[in-house]
Design an enzyme around this catalytic site. Structure first.
Site, mmCIF file in Angstrom:
data_model
loop_
_atom_site.group_PDB
_atom_site.id
_atom_site.type_symbol
_atom_site.label_atom_id
_atom_site.label_comp_id
_atom_site.label_asym_id
_atom_site.label_seq_id
_atom_site.Cartn_x
_atom_site.Cartn_y
_atom_site.Cartn_z
ATOM 1 N N HIS A 132 0.875 -1.173 0.000
ATOM 2 C CA HIS A 132 0.000 0.000 0.000
ATOM 3 C C HIS A 132 0.917 1.230 0.000
ATOM 4 O O HIS A 132 2.028 1.167 0.533
ATOM 5 C CB HIS A 132 -0.824 -0.051 1.285
ATOM 6 C CG HIS A 132 -1.886 0.992 1.411
ATOM 7 N ND1 HIS A 132 -1.608 2.282 1.812
ATOM 8 C CD2 HIS A 132 -3.221 0.942 1.214
ATOM 9 C CE1 HIS A 132 -2.742 2.975 1.856
ATOM 10 N NE2 HIS A 132 -3.730 2.184 1.497
ATOM 11 N N ASP A 209 2.912 -4.698 8.037
ATOM 12 C CA ASP A 209 1.699 -3.901 7.867
ATOM 13 C C ASP A 209 0.511 -4.857 8.008
ATOM 14 O O ASP A 209 0.203 -5.627 7.101
ATOM 15 C CB ASP A 209 1.733 -3.242 6.479
ATOM 16 C CG ASP A 209 0.429 -2.516 6.151
ATOM 17 O OD1 ASP A 209 -0.521 -2.588 6.948
ATOM 18 O OD2 ASP A 209 0.368 -1.892 5.065
ATOM 19 N N GLN A 212 -4.647 -5.293 6.882
ATOM 20 C CA GLN A 212 -5.656 -6.216 6.347
ATOM 21 C C GLN A 212 -5.590 -7.596 6.994
ATOM 22 O O GLN A 212 -6.381 -8.474 6.630
ATOM 23 C CB GLN A 212 -5.477 -6.367 4.817
ATOM 24 C CG GLN A 212 -5.623 -5.091 4.030
ATOM 25 C CD GLN A 212 -7.056 -4.547 4.022
ATOM 26 O OE1 GLN A 212 -8.012 -5.218 4.419
ATOM 27 N NE2 GLN A 212 -7.216 -3.320 3.559
ATOM 28 N N LYS A 235 -10.852 -0.711 10.282
ATOM 29 C CA LYS A 235 -11.028 -1.899 9.434
ATOM 30 C C LYS A 235 -11.402 -3.120 10.265
ATOM 31 O O LYS A 235 -11.577 -4.212 9.740
ATOM 32 C CB LYS A 235 -9.743 -2.177 8.647
ATOM 33 C CG LYS A 235 -9.394 -1.087 7.627
ATOM 34 C CD LYS A 235 -8.157 -1.484 6.862
ATOM 35 C CE LYS A 235 -7.467 -0.316 6.194
ATOM 36 N NZ LYS A 235 -8.136 0.154 4.990
ATOM 37 N N CYS A 374 -4.703 2.602 -3.602
ATOM 38 C CA CYS A 374 -3.438 3.064 -3.002
ATOM 39 C C CYS A 374 -2.323 2.046 -3.217
ATOM 40 O O CYS A 374 -1.483 1.835 -2.314
ATOM 41 C CB CYS A 374 -3.595 3.355 -1.508
ATOM 42 S SG CYS A 374 -4.745 4.666 -1.168
#
Ligand code: PMP
Length: 417
Positions: A132, A209, A212, A235, A374
């Protein structure tokens, strides 16, 4: 695969739906909402909305500073939320949980606090081509200032990391290997354990990261042995405006502050200041109090449902969606097969721009996302300027995927005319 198999893993998925007031919404055109834009932001259960409402109605006050009942109650709830988050990702201590505004701020915090103290000419930071922008741009900005080299792990045609050249990319010059756990476009789940082991072998630090992954699967920072993990509350059923940076204690202790101000100091003199202990050293100013409390409620909610069940439900939905989408003529799915991905599918439909797909789906009440999500370098790799993306969460059902497929077929009919 039996394409018509009912989604059954998440017992009481209907009951879960009842917890999310927005899912009862009927859109202005009379269609019920089919919300498949969860990778961008998830919906919020009643328990989260109520926790934030309760804070504002009953004990709204600033934290840490006041010696009065409301401030003490607010501080207790704020710090309880931090402890819940620590428990959720199996962090050894709540002191290793820094509240940020989200994944983006978490990566920037590491870049500016850790990066400025540890990176210079001759050093390398390794990221991947599936990142991202939040895990690309901060490193590009810093590279300009510090003169280190930024390198990228390439991608295979199948949408996974191409690790065949990892030995030449990850060397003793690499100070940090920063990569996404679950891709927000390809759905690919990266092999964190293997990548951490490779980084350890050359003495590199690891940033994951988890924007997600943390919302969709059990994540154990100690088992994975990552140095840094970032994720975003919005999220994972929580509010916007708050996220988390987890880091190993010794790294947080050694890192200089990212931003200066109140609360992050122990003592301020005209001649200089002394920093507060971690994590407060990285939390200057009044924090997002209601949001932290909301995130704590979201963590409680997900824990009650069970992250294993959330993961299993995602898997069933994505397998069903993958099979059904494969029936649609001219539809190209980006990324690996259904067994190797998280609960989202980005795709293109021959002859129809993703924005048009999204607009036509919206008429059917189906919310998806269109664009480059993104992740422009990723789209460049697969020679597509943009894609449409359907992303699922614990409250979605197989019948909603059927609505999506019907709407995609309608979109094709509109464009064939
Ligand atoms: N990384 C990934 C993989 C993401 O999907 C996102 C959100 N789209 C981010 C980072 C940035 O998260 P936020 O906007 O909440 O800071």
């Amino acid at each position: 695969m039996n394409v018509s198999a009912p989604i059954s893993t998440l017992d009481g998925a209907e009951a879960v739906r009842q917890d999310f007031p927005i899912l009862q919404r009927v859109l202005p055109n009379g269609r019920p909402l089919v919300y498949l834009d969860n990778a961008a932001s998830s919906q919020k259960p009643e328990a989260v909305i109520r926790a934030m409402d309760d804070y504002y109605r009953r004990y709204n006050a600033n934290v840490h500073r006041g010696v009065h009942t409301l401030s003490e109650e607010a501080t207790a709830a704020f710090e309880a939320a931090r402890a819940k988050v620590a428990h959720f990702i199996h962090a050894p201590s709540a002191r290793q949980i820094v509240f940020t505004r989200g994944s983006t701020e978490g990566i920037n915090l590491v870049a500016y606090a850790w990066g400025r103290a540890n990176l210079g000419p001759g050093d390398e930071v390794l990221i991947t081509q599936m990142e991202h922008h939040a895990n690309i741009v901060p490193w590009q900005i810093l590279q300009e200032q510090l003169g280190f080299t930024l390198r990228y792990v390439p991608l295979t045609d199948q949408g996974t990391l191409d690790l065949s050249q990892l030995d030449t990319l990850l060397t003793e010059r690499t100070k940090l290997f920063s990569f996404v756990h679950a891709s927000n476009v390809l759905g690919t789940i990266n092999p964190v354990t293997e990548l951490v082991a490779a980084a350890r072998a050359v003495g590199a630090r690891v940033l994951v990261d988890g924007a997600q992954s943390v919302p969709h699967m059990p994540v154990d920072v100690q088992a994975l042995d990552v140095d840094f993990l970032v994720f975003s509350s919005h999220k994972m059923c929580g509010p916007t405006g708050i996220g988390v940076l987890y880091a190993k204690r010794e790294l947080l202790e050694a890192m200089p502050p990212f931003m200066g101000g109140g609360e992050m100091i122990r003592e301020v003199k005209l001649t200089g200041s002394k920093w507060n202990s971690v994590p407060y050293k990285f939390e200057p100013g009044t924090p997002a109090i209601a949001e932290a409390i909301g995130l704590g409620a979201a963590v409680d909610y997900l824990t009650e449902v069970g992250m294993e069940r959330v993961l299993a439900h995602d898997r069933e939905l994505v397998q069903y969606a993958y099979a059904r989408m494969s029936e649609v003529e001219g539809l190209r799915i980006l990324g690996p097969g259904p067994d190797a991905r998280g609960g989202l599918i980005a795709f293109t439909l021959e002859g129809i721009h993703p924005h048009d797909i999204s607009a036509i789906l919206d008429r059917a009440g189906v919310a998806i996302r269109a664009g480059h999500h993104c992740a422009q370098p990723l789209h460049d790799r697969y020679s597509v300027p943009a894609s449409a993306r359907a992303s699922f969460y614990l409250y979605n059902s197989a019948s909603e995927i059927d609505v999506l497929i019907d709407a995609l077929q309608d979109a094709q009919n509109v464009f064939m005319l």
